[in-house]
Design a protein around this motif. Structure first.
Motif, PDB file in Angstrom:
ATOM      1  N   PRO A 100      64.265 -33.298  28.860  1.00  0.00           N
ATOM      2  CA  PRO A 100      65.000 -33.654  27.646  1.00  0.00           C
ATOM      3  C   PRO A 100      66.395 -33.046  27.600  1.00  0.00           C
ATOM      4  CG  PRO A 100      62.891 -32.574  27.102  1.00  0.00           C
ATOM      5  CD  PRO A 100      63.002 -32.605  28.594  1.00  0.00           C
ATOM      6  N   VAL A 101      66.538 -31.831  28.148  1.00  0.00           N
ATOM      7  CA  VAL A 101      67.860 -31.198  28.118  1.00  0.00           C
ATOM      8  C   VAL A 101      68.840 -32.023  28.940  1.00  0.00           C
ATOM      9  CG1 VAL A 101      69.173 -29.158  28.772  1.00  0.00           C
ATOM     10  CG2 VAL A 101      66.884 -28.897  27.810  1.00  0.00           C
ATOM     11  N   ARG A 127      69.939 -35.121  27.179  1.00  0.00           N
ATOM     12  CA  ARG A 127      70.928 -34.866  26.153  1.00  0.00           C
ATOM     13  C   ARG A 127      72.306 -34.662  26.764  1.00  0.00           C
ATOM     14  NH1 ARG A 127      70.995 -32.893  20.892  1.00  0.00           N
ATOM     15  NH2 ARG A 127      69.015 -33.959  20.704  1.00  0.00           N
ATOM     16  N   ARG A 138      85.247 -26.052  35.812  1.00  0.00           N
ATOM     17  CA  ARG A 138      86.107 -24.906  36.089  1.00  0.00           C
ATOM     18  C   ARG A 138      85.713 -24.215  37.394  1.00  0.00           C
ATOM     19  NH1 ARG A 138      89.623 -21.386  33.514  1.00  0.00           N
ATOM     20  NH2 ARG A 138      89.722 -22.386  31.490  1.00  0.00           N
ATOM     21  N   PHE A 190      74.545 -26.379  30.803  1.00  0.00           N
ATOM     22  CA  PHE A 190      73.832 -25.801  29.669  1.00  0.00           C
ATOM     23  C   PHE A 190      72.630 -25.033  30.193  1.00  0.00           C
ATOM     24  CE2 PHE A 190      70.793 -26.329  25.997  1.00  0.00           C
ATOM     25  CZ  PHE A 190      71.447 -25.446  25.174  1.00  0.00           C
ATOM     26  N   ARG A 191      72.767 -23.718  30.242  1.00  0.00           N
ATOM     27  CA  ARG A 191      71.661 -22.831  30.596  1.00  0.00           C
ATOM     28  C   ARG A 191      70.854 -23.330  31.785  1.00  0.00           C
ATOM     29  NH1 ARG A 191      72.159 -19.470  26.572  1.00  0.00           N
ATOM     30  NH2 ARG A 191      70.602 -18.098  27.410  1.00  0.00           N
ATOM     31  N   ARG A 197      76.044 -18.706  18.852  1.00  0.00           N
ATOM     32  CA  ARG A 197      75.318 -19.857  19.387  1.00  0.00           C
ATOM     33  C   ARG A 197      74.592 -19.480  20.682  1.00  0.00           C
ATOM     34  NH1 ARG A 197      78.305 -25.574  19.977  1.00  0.00           N
ATOM     35  NH2 ARG A 197      77.071 -26.309  18.228  1.00  0.00           N
ATOM     36  N   ALA A 198      75.289 -18.772  21.565  1.00  0.00           N
ATOM     37  CA  ALA A 198      74.661 -18.375  22.829  1.00  0.00           C
ATOM     38  C   ALA A 198      73.453 -17.473  22.564  1.00  0.00           C
ATOM     39  CB  ALA A 198      75.681 -17.656  23.712  1.00  0.00           C
ATOM     40  N   PHE A 212      70.560 -19.533  21.451  1.00  0.00           N
ATOM     41  CA  PHE A 212      69.976 -20.224  22.612  1.00  0.00           C
ATOM     42  C   PHE A 212      69.130 -19.263  23.454  1.00  0.00           C
ATOM     43  CE2 PHE A 212      73.627 -23.537  22.660  1.00  0.00           C
ATOM     44  CZ  PHE A 212      72.959 -24.261  21.689  1.00  0.00           C
ATOM     45  N   ALA A 213      69.627 -18.048  23.650  1.00  0.00           N
ATOM     46  CA  ALA A 213      68.882 -17.088  24.475  1.00  0.00           C
ATOM     47  C   ALA A 213      67.541 -16.757  23.814  1.00  0.00           C
ATOM     48  CB  ALA A 213      69.710 -15.821  24.684  1.00  0.00           C
ATOM     49  N   GLU A 239      65.224 -19.698  24.202  1.00  0.00           N
ATOM     50  CA  GLU A 239      64.630 -19.757  25.541  1.00  0.00           C
ATOM     51  C   GLU A 239      63.456 -18.802  25.659  1.00  0.00           C
ATOM     52  OE1 GLU A 239      67.607 -21.181  29.094  1.00  0.00           O
ATOM     53  OE2 GLU A 239      67.543 -19.075  28.580  1.00  0.00           O
ATOM     54  N   ARG A 277      73.661 -28.477  15.076  1.00  0.00           N
ATOM     55  CA  ARG A 277      73.685 -28.744  16.515  1.00  0.00           C
ATOM     56  C   ARG A 277      73.006 -27.595  17.282  1.00  0.00           C
ATOM     57  NH1 ARG A 277      75.026 -32.681  20.534  1.00  0.00           N
ATOM     58  NH2 ARG A 277      75.182 -31.464  22.423  1.00  0.00           N
ATOM     59  N   ASP A 303      69.340 -27.870  16.851  1.00  0.00           N
ATOM     60  CA  ASP A 303      68.885 -29.037  17.602  1.00  0.00           C
ATOM     61  C   ASP A 303      68.697 -28.698  19.087  1.00  0.00           C
ATOM     62  OD1 ASP A 303      68.258 -31.638  17.860  1.00  0.00           O
ATOM     63  OD2 ASP A 303      70.321 -32.341  18.101  1.00  0.00           O
ATOM     64  N   MET A 304      69.731 -28.073  19.658  1.00  0.00           N
ATOM     65  CA  MET A 304      69.679 -27.720  21.075  1.00  0.00           C
ATOM     66  C   MET A 304      68.651 -26.617  21.317  1.00  0.00           C
ATOM     67  SD  MET A 304      71.920 -29.746  22.395  1.00  0.00           S
ATOM     68  CE  MET A 304      72.171 -29.103  24.038  1.00  0.00           C
ATOM     69  N   LEU A 313      65.376 -27.952  21.969  1.00  0.00           N
ATOM     70  CA  LEU A 313      65.270 -28.577  23.291  1.00  0.00           C
ATOM     71  C   LEU A 313      64.895 -27.574  24.372  1.00  0.00           C
ATOM     72  CD1 LEU A 313      68.200 -31.089  23.857  1.00  0.00           C
ATOM     73  CD2 LEU A 313      65.774 -31.572  23.691  1.00  0.00           C
ATOM     74  N   ILE A 314      65.322 -26.318  24.216  1.00  0.00           N
ATOM     75  CA  ILE A 314      65.139 -25.371  25.322  1.00  0.00           C
ATOM     76  C   ILE A 314      64.027 -24.381  25.064  1.00  0.00           C
ATOM     77  CG2 ILE A 314      67.460 -25.529  26.265  1.00  0.00           C
ATOM     78  CD1 ILE A 314      68.170 -23.032  24.715  1.00  0.00           C
ATOM     79  N   GLY A 321      90.524 -17.532  27.990  1.00  0.00           N
ATOM     80  CA  GLY A 321      89.973 -18.479  28.953  1.00  0.00           C
ATOM     81  C   GLY A 321      90.133 -17.985  30.381  1.00  0.00           C
ATOM     82  N   ASP A 367      72.716 -12.213  26.511  1.00  0.00           N
ATOM     83  CA  ASP A 367      71.729 -11.495  27.324  1.00  0.00           C
ATOM     84  C   ASP A 367      71.720 -10.011  26.971  1.00  0.00           C
ATOM     85  OD1 ASP A 367      71.147 -13.836  28.552  1.00  0.00           O
ATOM     86  OD2 ASP A 367      72.325 -13.464  30.363  1.00  0.00           O
TER      87      ASP A 367
END
Lengths: 288, 608
Positions: free
Chosen positions: A126-127, A130, A173, A246-247, B354-355, B358-359, B362, B379, B382-383, B386-387, B554, B565
């Motif tokens: 699924p990831v 997306r 990048r 993404f991860r 956000r990171a 996500f961590a 996971e 968002r 949502d993501m 997914l993970i 950047g 992490d």
């Protein structure tokens, strides 16, 4: 590039003979990607996948390359822990169920170059689905801003911002010079076409001479985040390759964007071909 | 065919009757099961048609040790508890010597299981000696088909333990010898319990009287109606558990002690009696082992009932549904630690927040992504789903708005539960000399960077502390908190305040098992540069500087994922102050050993 500057309307779908040549190679390359992807199964290594691409295209008359085929599996699709360029080359990583993969090849056929990237996954992921779906916004954004004749560096930054908003990392990048795109051109056909670190010497020569001209005229054949890309789009063929990460999962597409010096916005820039696997996929998703 | 002496003994299956008051489980139905001359007191809660979860207590405990966990499971399962022979209101064997062997305890288990769930296998849960016994149940042949799953905490199989010791004695490398010595020291009480008569005297005398106080002081067990009045006899009888089994099993461990059911292992990391290393070889004995770690001391059924009920419930449900595709544990690192926990992250629509979300996702945590930017927060949620996050929600709140934060906390409490890990991450940038910074600018930056953290800590920290089951608070400070500079006076001040606030709060909440961490990231490639204010310059110049800062960050390109992490690592290891990027670490060192160098650096005027 003379032929491009006089390209006929993209809207009517008629292309000059030269652009048709490029489109044929691009279609051939995508056909190769789809054929190889269909044969991938658990246990196939990146090296095997790269060899399959090479052989498939060789059988169909490809003798020279912009670069030899790459294949990335699993978290290598997002270039996790890539530090040196040698890590781009195919390894003995085996494909497993659910793993994403990317096939990336740049064959030269009848003097025309294609450079394509094909993302897929083995089974459900699924990831990855997306990521692929979210690439569509990037394709639209790039075309729109190129037509607006925005400096390439700014477009690069806008793509970056869109990625961040989507929650992704910019993985192009990681490419040499961090490029999101590079110019491709006709290549003279020789009987012997050696490669250097995976890149065709003829193509490298073309890129080098572009770089030299560009340096004198204030543009660069590499579309990067650096100051040397701070110029409006240069007419020619650009192989554009936004790459999302993404991860541990990565996805990209790569195809040719035609930039002309026409004043008509529609004609000033257009994708060489809209009948490509990822574009069809988005259309099907919208229809569903 | 199920056989065993337990089957032959008569069982009296009286209709259940309410438990007597003062037992800690007034809502339970009690009955007596008779086996091999012993009467076992069995308590039942919940609907008997639901899957049966059987909770076995340890030493020196009685079934009431499970009261909090049982209550939390009773709405979904048929929960059964019993007093092990010689404990609580069950009778003791005569004579005591030889009456507590694992074989006899297995008979007891089978008798109770047959009485409460004759047709379906039961889900076993054991703590301490309850887990030691349950390992025996789960690994002997005659119980095969009677156990659907086993959740073990703080009690290894004596057979596995025996093999563990043999392996280390057989080839005592320095590492293995250290492990042996470590566990040997932690087992001091086992040696004492082998002395004759003394333990009984102590338990019936002063130790029995002082024990509740010791539990509260040393083990942080909340006071109340536990331990029960039967403690001195429970503990005196229970000494025979050790005397009847430990020496025999450790000397001659069974070679076939393989689990015949799925096992979930919950390891309290602060256990004073059992080393975490004991479970290193466990995958050999229990295939498809699910590991969990819990920052707590030994008596987790008393101190962490919420977390235990969640993990037991998840595991039992997964095994009942029998869907092999549905993994109980997420795949990411630290999934053993954060699986199923509720994590709230502010500023979660971008960058480090956000990171971090996500961590944690996971690692299998449930995520609440809070941000002013509704679309970004949604968002992220949502993501996150997914993970690996089993559930995730996006919430739109401005952290500087106290009333909104209160409202959010009420909503979270009512709908999602109590937050286990709070990450106060939302922050804004402000650059410009002090004399150019207006009071309006100051207010804005302090409102978000400091007051946002204060509101988060106060409102959610209060609820965390009130629950009394631990937790963790992470505050995103900055390297600017200890690195003075002439370009970031307001920002640095706000972050220095966050750093000190975190340190003070850490001191205050340490006693309640709540850790507090200050993260000092340094230059990280996030969107903060694009929204930062630059004081004392025109709007156009501000735009230019924002773009320039964004480009510089950047170029540095330190990814927020690495900060995330570091945050997870900091929570797992309960670190106080965590500088992340190399420059942040360098500045942290300098601030302690060469502050004058940092002051000199602060005077430098950067090119604009």
């Amino acid at each position: 590039m003379a032929s491009v500057t006089s390209a006929t309307a993209a809207a009517t779908g008629e292309l000059t003979a030269e652009l048709k040549g490029f489109r044929e190679v691009q279609r051939l390359a995508y056909a190769c990607a789809e054929a190889v992807a269909a044969q991938l199964k658990p246990g196939v290594t990146e090296r095997a996948a790269a060899r399959m691409q090479r052989e498939w295209l060789h059988e169909r008359g490809v003798r020279d390359w912009f670069h030899l085929p790459f294949a990335w599996f699993g978290d290598r699709t997002a270039f996790v822990n890539f530090r040196v360029p040698l890590q781009f080359f195919p390894t003995n990583r085996e494909l497993e169920p659910g793993m994403p993969f990317i096939l990336d090849m740049a064959p030269v056929h009848n003097g025309c170059t294609a450079d394509i990237g094909y993302s897929g996954c083995l089974g459900l992921n699924p990831v990855h689905d997306r990521l692929l779906a979210d690439l569509e916004a990037h394709r639209d954004l790039i075309l729109r801003e190129v037509r607006e004749r925005r400096p390439l560096r700014e477009i690069y930054e806008d793509v970056d911002r869109l990625m961040v908003r989507q929650g992704y990392a910019n993985r192009h990048r990681a490419y040499p010079f961090g490029v999101i795109a590079h110019k491709v051109d006709r290549v003279r056909q020789r009987r012997w076409s050696p490669t250097l670190f995976g890149f065709g010497t003829q193509s490298l020569k073309g890129l080098a001479s572009d770089a030299l001209h560009g340096h004198r005229e204030g543009w660069s054949p590499l579309w990067s985040p650096y100051t040397f890309s701070d110029h409006p789009p240069q007419p020619g063929l650009w192989a554009v390759e936004p790459h999302l990460g993404f991860r541990g999962t990565g996805a990209k597409f790569e195809e040719i964007l035609v930039v002309t010096d026409s004043r008509d916005p529609q004609e000033s820039a257009f994708w060489l071909d809209d009948d490509l696997p990822h574009v069809r996929r988005w259309q099907e998703e919208r229809a569903a | 065919m199920k056989t065993g002496p337990g089957r032959d003994g008569q069982q009296r299956r009286g209709a259940g009757r309410p438990a007597p008051t003062g037992t800690g489980l007034p809502e339970a139905q009690e009955r007596w099961v008779r086996t091999g001359g012993i009467e076992l007191c069995v308590a039942e809660l919940g609907d008997p048609d639901r899957p049966t979860v059987m909770l076995v207590h340890g030493y020196p405990d009685s079934k009431e040790v499970w009261s909090e966990v049982a209550r939390r499971l009773a709405d979904r399962f048929h929960v059964v508890l019993y007093d092990v022979r010689g404990c609580g209101r069950s009778t003791a064997p005569r004579p005591l010597r030889g009456g507590f062997t694992l074989e006899k305890l297995t008979d007891d288990f089978l008798a109770v299981a047959d009485a409460v769930s004759p047709d379906r296998p039961v889900h076993l849960v054991g703590h301490d000696w309850g887990s030691v016994q349950a390992w025996e149940f789960a690994t002997v042949r005659r119980t095969e088909g009677r156990i659907a799953s086993f959740t073990s905490m703080s009690g290894p199989s004596l057979d596995h333990f025996g093999h563990w010791i043999k392996k280390r004695l057989g080839r005592p490398t320095p590492g293995r010898a250290a492990q042996l010595l470590n566990q040997g020291a932690k087992s001091w009480y086992v040696y004492l319990l082998h002395t004759p008569a003394l333990p009984e005297l102590a338990w019936k005398g002063p130790l029995g009287k002082r024990w509740p106080g010791i539990l509260q002081r040393v083990e942080k067990v909340p006071g109340g109606d536990y331990p029960t009045a039967s403690l001195p006899t429970d503990a005196a009888h229970g000494a025979w558990l050790y005397r009847d089994n430990v020496r025999a099993r450790l000397r001659h461990p069974r070679a076939d002690a393989y689990a015949h059911c799925p096992v979930q292992l919950i390891i309290p990391t602060g256990d004073a009696f059992l080393s975490q290393r004991l479970y290193d070889d466990l995958d050999r004995w229990a295939p498809q082992l699910v590991r969990r770690t819990l920052p707590a001391k030994h008596w987790v059924p008393r101190t962490r009932p919420d977390q235990l009920a969640t993990w037991i419930g998840e595991f039992v449900t997964a095994k009942e549904e029998g869907d092999p595709a549905k993994d109980v544990a997420a795949s990411g690192p630290y999934a053993d630690r954060f699986g199923g926990q509720l994590v709230l992250v502010t500023g979660a629509a971008s960058g480090i927040g956000r990171a971090t979300a996500f961590a944690f996702a996971e690692a299998g945590a449930r995520i609440i992504a809070v941000d002013r930017d509704a679309e970004g927060a949604a968002r992220t949620a949502d993501m996150a789903r997914l993970i690996g996050a089993p559930e995730a929600w996006g919430e739109t709140v401005d952290v500087s708005d106290e009333a909104a934060m209160e409202k959010l906390a009420d909503k979270v409490d009512a709908e999602y539960g109590t937050v286990d890990v709070l990450v106060n991450n939302a922050g804004i940038g402000l650059s410009g000399s002090f004399l150019d910074t207006t009071s309006e600018d100051w207010k804005k930056v302090l409102d978000v960077n400091l007051w946002g953290v204060i509101h988060g800590c106060r409102i959610f920290g209060r609820r965390m502390a009130d629950r009394g089951q631990g937790g963790h608070i992470v505050n995103t400070a900055s390297a600017a908190a200890y690195q003075p500079s002439r370009i970031l006076p307001a920002y640095s001040t706000s972050k220095a305040a966050v750093l000190m606030l975190s340190e003070c709060l850490r001191a205050e909440l340490a006693g309640q098992g709540i850790g507090v961490t200050a993260i000092c990231p340094g230059l990280v490639n996030t969107g903060i540069t694009g929204t930062a204010r630059f004081t004392g310059v025109s709007e156009e110049e501000e735009k230019r500087r924002q773009a320039k800062a964004a480009r510089m960050y950047g170029m540095r390109n330190y990814p927020p994922e690495k900060v995330a992490d570091a945050i997870l690592r900091a929570v797992v290891h309960n670190q106080a102050v965590v500088p992340v990027t190399p420059e942040a670490r360098g500045a942290h060192l300098l601030s302690r050993f060469a502050p004058r160098t940092l002051r000199a650096l602060a005077r430098l005027k950067p090119p604009v």
